[in-house]
Structure formats: C-alpha cells, structure tokens
Design an enzyme around this catalytic site. Structure first.
Site, PDB file in Angstrom:
ATOM      1  N   ARG A  73       0.808  -1.224   0.000  1.00  0.00           N
ATOM      2  CA  ARG A  73       0.000   0.000   0.000  1.00  0.00           C
ATOM      3  C   ARG A  73       0.845   1.279   0.000  1.00  0.00           C
ATOM      4  NH1 ARG A  73      -4.298  -0.121   4.693  1.00  0.00           N
ATOM      5  NH2 ARG A  73      -3.750  -2.274   4.382  1.00  0.00           N
ATOM      6  N   LYS A 181       2.134 -20.159   6.287  1.00  0.00           N
ATOM      7  CA  LYS A 181       1.158 -20.546   7.287  1.00  0.00           C
ATOM      8  C   LYS A 181       0.662 -19.316   8.040  1.00  0.00           C
ATOM      9  CE  LYS A 181       4.268 -21.396  11.071  1.00  0.00           C
ATOM     10  NZ  LYS A 181       3.781 -20.358  11.945  1.00  0.00           N
ATOM     11  N   HIS A 211       8.892 -23.637   6.983  1.00  0.00           N
ATOM     12  CA  HIS A 211      10.323 -23.338   6.854  1.00  0.00           C
ATOM     13  C   HIS A 211      11.202 -24.356   7.584  1.00  0.00           C
ATOM     14  CE1 HIS A 211      10.006 -21.292  10.775  1.00  0.00           C
ATOM     15  NE2 HIS A 211      11.320 -21.314  10.829  1.00  0.00           N
ATOM     16  N   LYS A 215      15.363 -26.531   6.683  1.00  0.00           N
ATOM     17  CA  LYS A 215      16.551 -26.579   7.546  1.00  0.00           C
ATOM     18  C   LYS A 215      17.376 -27.831   7.234  1.00  0.00           C
ATOM     19  CE  LYS A 215      14.301 -24.138  11.372  1.00  0.00           C
ATOM     20  NZ  LYS A 215      15.018 -22.957  11.806  1.00  0.00           N
ATOM     21  N   GLU A 249      11.461 -21.924  22.816  1.00  0.00           N
ATOM     22  CA  GLU A 249      11.999 -20.601  22.473  1.00  0.00           C
ATOM     23  C   GLU A 249      12.083 -19.762  23.731  1.00  0.00           C
ATOM     24  OE1 GLU A 249      10.751 -19.161  18.282  1.00  0.00           O
ATOM     25  OE2 GLU A 249       8.998 -20.083  19.188  1.00  0.00           O
ATOM     26  N   ASP A 268       0.286 -22.495  15.925  1.00  0.00           N
ATOM     27  CA  ASP A 268       1.452 -21.809  15.359  1.00  0.00           C
ATOM     28  C   ASP A 268       2.576 -22.782  15.013  1.00  0.00           C
ATOM     29  OD1 ASP A 268       3.130 -19.597  14.679  1.00  0.00           O
ATOM     30  OD2 ASP A 268       4.073 -19.680  16.655  1.00  0.00           O
ATOM     31  N   HIS A 273       5.224 -27.357  11.998  1.00  0.00           N
ATOM     32  CA  HIS A 273       6.621 -27.769  12.184  1.00  0.00           C
ATOM     33  C   HIS A 273       6.758 -29.104  12.936  1.00  0.00           C
ATOM     34  CE1 HIS A 273       7.168 -23.772  10.840  1.00  0.00           C
ATOM     35  NE2 HIS A 273       7.225 -23.166  11.996  1.00  0.00           N
ATOM     36  N   LYS A 371       6.943 -20.556  24.359  1.00  0.00           N
ATOM     37  CA  LYS A 371       7.693 -19.296  24.349  1.00  0.00           C
ATOM     38  C   LYS A 371       8.139 -19.006  25.772  1.00  0.00           C
ATOM     39  CE  LYS A 371       6.274 -18.358  20.077  1.00  0.00           C
ATOM     40  NZ  LYS A 371       7.131 -18.378  18.914  1.00  0.00           N
TER      41      LYS A 371
HETATM   42  C1  BG6 Z   1       7.446 -19.635  13.107  1.00  0.00           C
HETATM   43  C2  BG6 Z   1       6.492 -19.344  14.240  1.00  0.00           C
HETATM   44  O1  BG6 Z   1       6.855 -20.497  12.185  1.00  0.00           O
HETATM   45  O2  BG6 Z   1       8.622 -20.226  13.606  1.00  0.00           O
HETATM   46  C3  BG6 Z   1       7.160 -18.490  15.290  1.00  0.00           C
HETATM   47  O3  BG6 Z   1       5.351 -18.661  13.739  1.00  0.00           O
HETATM   48  C4  BG6 Z   1       8.479 -19.080  15.721  1.00  0.00           C
HETATM   49  O4  BG6 Z   1       6.301 -18.314  16.402  1.00  0.00           O
HETATM   50  C5  BG6 Z   1       9.334 -19.407  14.505  1.00  0.00           C
HETATM   51  O5  BG6 Z   1       9.132 -18.145  16.552  1.00  0.00           O
HETATM   52  C6  BG6 Z   1      10.607 -20.111  14.908  1.00  0.00           C
HETATM   53  O6  BG6 Z   1      11.420 -20.319  13.798  1.00  0.00           O
HETATM   54  P1  BG6 Z   1      12.932 -20.721  13.973  1.00  0.00           P
HETATM   55  O7  BG6 Z   1      13.403 -21.012  12.604  1.00  0.00           O
HETATM   56  O8  BG6 Z   1      13.615 -19.566  14.633  1.00  0.00           O
HETATM   57  O9  BG6 Z   1      12.947 -21.924  14.867  1.00  0.00           O
END
Ligand code: BG6
Length: 519
Positions: A73, A181, A211, A215, A249, A268, A273, A371
C-alpha cells in the site's frame, strides 16, 4: 579482472565465478524468472525473504535477469522499495555484502503500489510483469509469494486470476503461488482455504512454506535414517521407549499480538513444524526421494498418527507469566503490548501422540513447544528402552539413564548419542556420556538459511520440501480435538517466564513414569 556479475544476459557457456565450485549443496541455478512478494512491509519479508533472495544471488544461484517485485500500500517508487530491500539485506543477509551482486539485483527491483481490492493496481502489476519479461528476460515465469494474513488469500488469488497473472496457458511458462502458514485455523477452514487457492492455482503450482523443512538438520533426519545401517534396525517399538520432539523458544510475544493472540502455540507450531518433524522421524523408507514418494510416506504416517487419550491427562497448555529471562525481568503475555488482558491464548502446548503401525505400536511421541522457556532449542530425542538385563550391582548403575539419540535441529546443529560408559577407576561404575556430531566441526561451510533453500526450490519447481494439501488437512484433523477441548476450558495454566512450562506438562510425563529432557 572483469566485473564478475557482468551483463544481464549471460554469454553462451557463462558460469558465474561468484559460485564456489566446491559448493555442491545447492547446485541447480534457477532459470529465467521473477518473484513477486505481497506483504513486503512485513517482518518476514524484511528479515527472511529479501535477505534470502540476496544470498541466493550472491551464491550465483539466481538467473542474471532475475526480477523482484514488491506489492504494498505504501506510496513508494521503485527506488524507495530498492532502498528497503537494500537495508534488509545489509541487516539480515547471511552472506557478505558485495556491491556488484547488489547492483545487478537492484536493476531488477520494481514496486507496484496498491491495495488487494484495487483492480487497477493488479492491472499495473500485470503490466510490470510483462515489461520485466521484455526487459529482463523473465520469460513469463513468475512466483507470487503471499506473505500476508490468510484472510487476504482469497482476494489476492481472485485478483491474480482476474488480471491474468495466474494464467498458465502459454506452453513453457510457469506461474506458482507460495503461501505462508497458518493454512487455516482448523480442518474446516483449511479445506475452505485450499479450495480457494486450488480454484486459481492447480495443486502442483502451490508451494506451502513450512520453513522447518528448509533446515539442513531436518533434511538430515532422512540421511541419518536411510543412508546408514546403524540406526534403522533399532528404530522401532522393540527398542524405542518413546520420542520427545521439543521446540523451545526463549523469546516472548511482544509485537506479534496481531498474529498470535487467539492463535496460540499448538496452531502456530505443532500443526505444522512439529508434526512434520514427527513425520520425518516416524515414516517408512520412501522408494525414492521423488516428491511423490516422499510425500506419500509422510501422508501415510500422518494418517496412522493419533492423539493418546484421555486428553486431560495427555495434553498440557500454559501461558507465560512475568518472570526472569537471561538476567532480565520480563512481563507475562497479558501485559505484552496489544494482547487482550484476559487472553486465553496458550504460549505453551504439549500433546501425546501414537502411531498405529507395526513399527511404532505402543511408543508415545511427546510433542511440546513454548515461548519464554529456559532456552532456545529444537531437538528430536529418540529415547531407548533400558537393557533387558544389567549384570551389575544396582549401585554401579545408579547414574545410568536410558540411551538416547538426539537430533539437534538448532542451535548447535548436530546429533548426540547418549549411552553408559565405565567411570575410570577400580570399580565398575557406569555413568551416562555423550558422543557428538556437530555440523560446525565436521563441515567448514555454513548451512544455507531455510528460506534460501525453499525460495530456490520454488523457482526451480522442486516441490519435495513443501507439504501438500493432504498433509495440511490431516495435521488439522489430528489436532482439532485438542483445540476444541482447550477452547472450552478458558484460561491456560500460568508458568513463570524462564522456566520449562506449566506443572501439567510435567504431570503428563510423570503419569507414565517418564520425564521431559532438560536440554
Ligand atoms: C514460526 C512461528 O513459524 O517459527 C514463530 O510462527 C516461531 O512463532 C518461529 O518463533 C521459529 O522459527 P525458527 O526457525 O527460529 O525456529
């Protein structure tokens, strides 16, 4: 010396001297193409996508006429967007900044200003893409990266169809869509979303990003299991006691309220994952690593995966409260900016699964994520049964635990084997020791970032590392009963920041006589 990034169109037989010839890990170079990113003002684009594009360019893996188009935008000209990409690259790229590489990439950067419901903006985008085909030789090959909230997928897909941008009728040209996602928030919404996307793009043109699959350490699960003789014979219920998959995390959720509040840890991270990690760990050996065979095995194992009951004892959820992290006092979720002070969103989730197959019958798979936990670590621990007989006095094996094979996904990527060893001395005392493989020690080059690998795979049309519809839907189907239960329960159990989660998570393990690893 001649300019290593040379002219736009490479002369015949041209090889990019910036590519390290020893680098065999990403050997294929994308053909002529462009990438359009929706959501370029977001965090993901700035921290991951734009830097990954530069890193690929820097490694000589993008075609010389590559084009990067931003759509947003903001009232930006091409140069303004170029500056945004430049700053993102300087701040977050993995590989060193090289002016010549940047200059070449910058020549192909364009910006189109508009909102998602603006037909004219999409017509301008269409014109821009056609102009790039002429000026940069992108040849009608374009990927559309939707780094936007899922609520906006339908309108953007519709616009891509209406403007002709999704049109794949010209032979030899491709159009692909990349989606981030969350793919829905339960089975029903995932099905609706998939129907909308598939209405415009056939399934083979849809690249869903998880993602974690980009890795190196996750792909190494397949190498470890299927390239060796050592592990597979004991990779089953005869030898394995249980499996713990942890993604912890230490970061909090400040600044992410818009996305996270109401979504929570299970949606999430577990739905995507962690279930993908389970699939890689538990699947049967594929006939080959072709996308069909690999996905076929993943789908099969996910179909056999189910929740262990009763859910009130086999699942746990929590929400971080104020506490101490890394010597710093931090606030609880409800006091983070933008969160509902009565938020019932879980920041910690643990579930117990089993895989109904001959290989895994009776072996629990514990998945947990959270988290503001003790530290950042993602690992898969395969914990083995105790030896059936120990020819030692009990006192000699007091400090002997269960053997374990731990795949360290991150940080400190590698694999650890834990087993008992004799303590030096005149008595036969046995204690646990670790044997380590570390990527950093065994290989000299850094691993590519997950997004680097995945963006390149999109441009190459290599779909193996992208979950298909069936996997996404099955993952929701597994998780939905937990989500429904939690939705009816109200506030999750609080746990102080910097600890390893709520008491109910420990209870989930101790009821079966097990404990969580403290990585
Ligand atoms: C994301 C989540 O898919 O992966 C996040 O939405 C998370 O909440 C992140 O922090 C962690 O990714 P990585 O690669 O740092 O483990």
């Amino acid at each position: 010396m001649t300019d290593p990034v040379g002219p736009d169109t490479p002369p015949e037989g041209w090889t990019n001297p910036l590519r390290d010839p020893r680098d065999k890990r990403l050997p294929r170079i994308a053909g002529p193409c462009g990438l359009v990113i929706f959501g370029v003002t977001g965090d993901l684009a700035r921290k991951k996508l734009m830097p990954a594009v530069y890193d690929l360019a820097n490694r000589g893996l993008l075609p010389p006429g590559f084009a990067l188009v931003g759509f947003a935008r903001r009232d930006w000209a091409d140069e303004d967007f170029g500056k945004v990409v430049h700053d993102a690259v300087r701040e977050h790229a993995r590989t060193p900044f090289r002016q010549a590489v940047w200059d070449r990439l910058a020549e192909g950067i364009r910006f189109v200003q508009g909102t998602f419901d603006d037909d004219e903006a999409f017509d301008r985008l269409c014109d821009t893409v056609h102009a790039l085909d002429r000026e940069r030789g992108t040849n009608g090959n374009h990927a559309f990266y939707l780094s936007i909230p899922p609520g906006a997928f339908p309108v953007v897909c519709k616009q891509l169809a209406r403007s002709g941008l999704a049109n794949q009728d010209t032979p030899g040209q491709w159009r692909r869509v990349v989606i981030e996602k969350p793919f829905g928030h339960d089975l029903q919404s995932a099905r609706e979303l998939n129907a909308i996307v598939n209405d415009v793009f056939p399934e083979e043109s849809v690249f869903r990003i998880d993602h974690y699959l980009g890795k190196e350490t996750v792909q190494n699960i397949l190498a470890l299991r299927f390239a060796n003789q050592l592990f597979e014979p004991i990779w089953n219920a005869n030898y394995v006691d249980h499996v713990q998959i942890t993604m912890a995390e230490d970061i909090g959720l400040g600044g992410r309220a818009g996305y996270y509040d109401g979504i929570g840890a299970a949606r999430d991270v577990i739905q995507n994952h962690l279930l993908q990690l389970l699939a890689f760990t538990a699947m049967e050996e594929p006939v080959s690593f072709s996308p069909e065979e690999l996905r076929g095995e993943k789908i099969k194992v996910l179909r056999a995966t189910k929740l262990v009951q009763p859910l009130d004892q086999t699942t746990a959820r929590g929400q971080y409260a104020a506490g101490w992290q890394g010597g710093e006092q931090v606030v609880g979720l409800k006091d983070e900016e933008g969160y509902n002070p009565n938020s019932t969103t879980e920041t910690y989730a643990a579930i117990t699964l089993e895989v109904d197959s001959r290989r895994w019958a009776g072996v629990p798979f514990y998945l947990r994520t959270g988290k503001r936990l003790g530290r950042r670590v993602t690992e898969i621990a395969v914990v083995f049964k105790r030896a059936p007989h120990l020819p030692f006095d009990e006192t000699m094996t007091e400090e002997l635990g269960q053997n374990a094979l731990v795949i360290r996904v991150q940080p400190d990527e590698g694999v650890t084997m834990r087993f008992g060893s004799k303590v030096p001395g005149s008595t036969m005392e046995v204690r646990d020791v670790n044997m380590d493989f570390g990527y950093g020690l065994s290989f000299t080059e850094d691993s590519p970032e997950a997004y680097e690998r995945l963006i390149l795979d999109v441009l190459l049309g290599e779909p193996s590392l992208f979950p298909v519809n069936a996997e996404v839907e099955r993952s929701w189907q597994i998780l939905d009963p937990v989500l429904e239960r939690w939705a009816a329960e109200g506030t999750p159990e609080p746990y102080p920041a910097g600890t390893w989660g709520p008491h109910s998570a420990d209870a989930l393990m101790t009821r079966t006589g097990r404990v969580w690893r403290r990585p």
